[in-house]
Design an enzyme around this catalytic site. Structure first.
Site, short mmCIF file in Angstrom:
data_model
loop_
_atom_site.label_atom_id
_atom_site.label_comp_id
_atom_site.label_asym_id
_atom_site.label_seq_id
_atom_site.Cartn_x
_atom_site.Cartn_y
_atom_site.Cartn_z
N ARG A 1 50.18 53.66 41.57
CA ARG A 1 49.01 52.88 41.19
C ARG A 1 49.14 51.43 41.60
NH1 ARG A 1 49.80 56.91 37.94
NH2 ARG A 1 51.63 55.89 37.10
N HIS B 1 57.55 59.04 50.25
CA HIS B 1 56.08 59.15 50.24
C HIS B 1 55.47 57.78 49.97
CE1 HIS B 1 52.08 60.61 49.67
NE2 HIS B 1 52.41 61.88 49.59
N TYR C 1 49.62 56.42 47.32
CA TYR C 1 48.27 56.98 47.56
C TYR C 1 47.24 55.88 47.77
CZ TYR C 1 49.90 61.50 45.77
OH TYR C 1 50.56 62.67 45.58
N HIS D 1 49.58 59.43 53.52
CA HIS D 1 48.23 59.93 53.77
C HIS D 1 47.58 58.99 54.77
CE1 HIS D 1 48.13 62.00 49.55
NE2 HIS D 1 49.19 62.33 50.27
N GLU E 1 50.50 63.01 56.94
CA GLU E 1 50.32 64.23 56.15
C GLU E 1 49.00 64.90 56.51
OE1 GLU E 1 51.28 63.84 52.05
OE2 GLU E 1 50.44 65.79 51.51
N ASP F 1 51.16 69.96 54.63
CA ASP F 1 51.02 70.29 53.21
C ASP F 1 50.25 71.61 53.10
OD1 ASP F 1 49.74 70.43 50.56
OD2 ASP F 1 50.57 68.43 50.24
N HIS G 1 46.92 71.49 51.25
CA HIS G 1 45.92 70.72 52.00
C HIS G 1 45.37 71.49 53.19
CE1 HIS G 1 47.78 66.66 50.43
NE2 HIS G 1 47.40 67.46 49.46
N HIS H 1 55.11 70.16 52.81
CA HIS H 1 54.93 70.08 51.36
C HIS H 1 54.52 71.47 50.91
CE1 HIS H 1 53.97 65.47 51.18
NE2 HIS H 1 55.25 65.73 51.33
N ASP I 1 41.84 69.78 47.32
CA ASP I 1 43.16 69.17 47.07
C ASP I 1 43.54 69.13 45.58
OD1 ASP I 1 45.57 67.88 47.12
OD2 ASP I 1 44.83 66.00 47.97
N HIS J 1 46.72 70.80 43.51
CA HIS J 1 47.94 71.59 43.67
C HIS J 1 48.13 72.56 42.50
CE1 HIS J 1 49.86 68.13 46.23
NE2 HIS J 1 48.65 68.45 46.61
N GLU K 1 55.50 69.83 45.50
CA GLU K 1 54.71 68.81 44.78
C GLU K 1 53.80 69.53 43.79
OE1 GLU K 1 52.68 67.34 48.30
OE2 GLU K 1 53.68 65.41 48.05
ZN ZN Z 1 47.57 66.98 47.64
FE FE Z 2 51.40 66.60 49.90
FE FE Z 3 50.89 63.51 49.86
#
Ligand code: ZN
Ligand code: FE
Ligand code: FE
Length: 278
Positions: free
Chosen positions: A37, A67, A70, A107, A142, A175, A178, A210, A223, A225, A255
């Site tokens: 965040r 990673h 986001y 991403h 990704e 992924d 994804h 992933h 998306d 998971h 993940e």
């Molecule tokens: Zn995802």
């Molecule tokens: Fe992922």
């Molecule tokens: Fe990711």
């Protein structure tokens, strides 16, 4: 045999993550380079990172897959926010020098109405600036679900970014949730999807995976998971993936919605699949 691991908390440092990974039967892992965040990275502890690298070597770990946050959107519409995201990327790659030769996955971004072509151009620009001078890190784009205006929902978009950057230090992290959500049918035709990846991008660029099941049906562009075997991909798909000859020796990161005991369980399940195949 692939390397198997999961996403871990970075709060106690790099060495602690290697020990945690070992304790749950993992031989690779992932972590957020900074709070997903917020945007501030914590001060680096180079001694801790060096110890982590040396223990990974002793234990025979595969490459770890850091990673990016986001919130780092390299193709957001506001130029100032975009510059800030680019500076976050550059700082992250600099910090990866403490973990030499490992992977940094992120991403690609969301173009928020600017169009994929403009988005790709902005992502390429940020990568070209961040990768020079060359740090000993391979960045992994990704594969995305194609939710909203996400860039990277198709192999062709990833290929366009790779070609635009023109560096050997750019690869792809596939992924499973994804790509299935994006409309690549790895449930019924894993070989066909890998062949398409090879045709468009080249399998030499596929560096990591992933492993996530999906809460949503094929081509849903959602998306979300799910735990391994409990979603629309199913156990058999994961058995084919972890035993696939073209995917051997790649780090594969869970993940899934789990805490450590759940991850340990999934790692056992996947290792059993590999053992039963041999
Ligand atoms: Zn995802
Ligand atoms: Fe992922
Ligand atoms: Fe990711």
């Amino acid at each position: 045999m692939p390397y198997l691991g999961c996403h871990l908390s970075a709060s106690k440092g790099d060495l602690a993550m290697v020990r945690t990974a070992q304790s749950i039967g993992a031989d690779t892992f992932a972590f957020f380079t900074r709070n997903p965040r917020g945007s501030k990275a914590k001060p680096q502890d180079l001694v801790d990172s060096a110890k982590a690298m040396s223990l990974m070597g002793q234990l025979g770990f595969g490459k770890l897959v850091a990673h990016g946050a986001y919130t780092m959107n390299l193709c957001t519409a506001d130029p100032d926010a975009r510059d800030f995201a680019a500076s976050v990327l550059a700082e992250d790659l600099q910090r990866m020098a403490a973990l030499p030769e490992q992977y940094y996955n992120f991403h690609p971004g969301s173009h928020v109405g600017q169009g994929a072509e403009a988005g790709i151009e902005q992502i390429v620009g940020a990568l070209r600036r961040a990768l020079e001078p060359a740090y000993p890190v391979t960045v992994l784009l990704e594969t995305m679900a194609g939710k909203g205006s996400e860039v990277g929902g198709s192999f062709q978009e990833l290929k366009d970014i790779i070609d635009g950057v023109g560096s050997d230090s750019v690869g792809v992290c596939l992924d499973t949730c994804h790509v299935y959500d994006a409309g690549y049918d790895i449930v019924n035709d894993l070989d066909g999807v890998l062949a398409e990846f090879d045709r468009i991008i080249g399998l030499d660029r596929l560096k990591a995976l992933h492993l996530n099941d999906s809460k949503n049906p094929f081509a849903s562009h959602k998306d979300r998971h799910e735990c391994i075997g409990q979603g629309s991909l199913g156990l058999e798909t994961f058995r084919r993936i972890v035993t696939h000859p073209l995917l051997a020796d790649k780090p594969m990161i869970l993940e899934t919605p789990n805490e450590l005991p759940g991850y340990a369980e999934e790692l056992r399940l996947l290792r059993d699949m590999i053992m039963n195949e041999r």
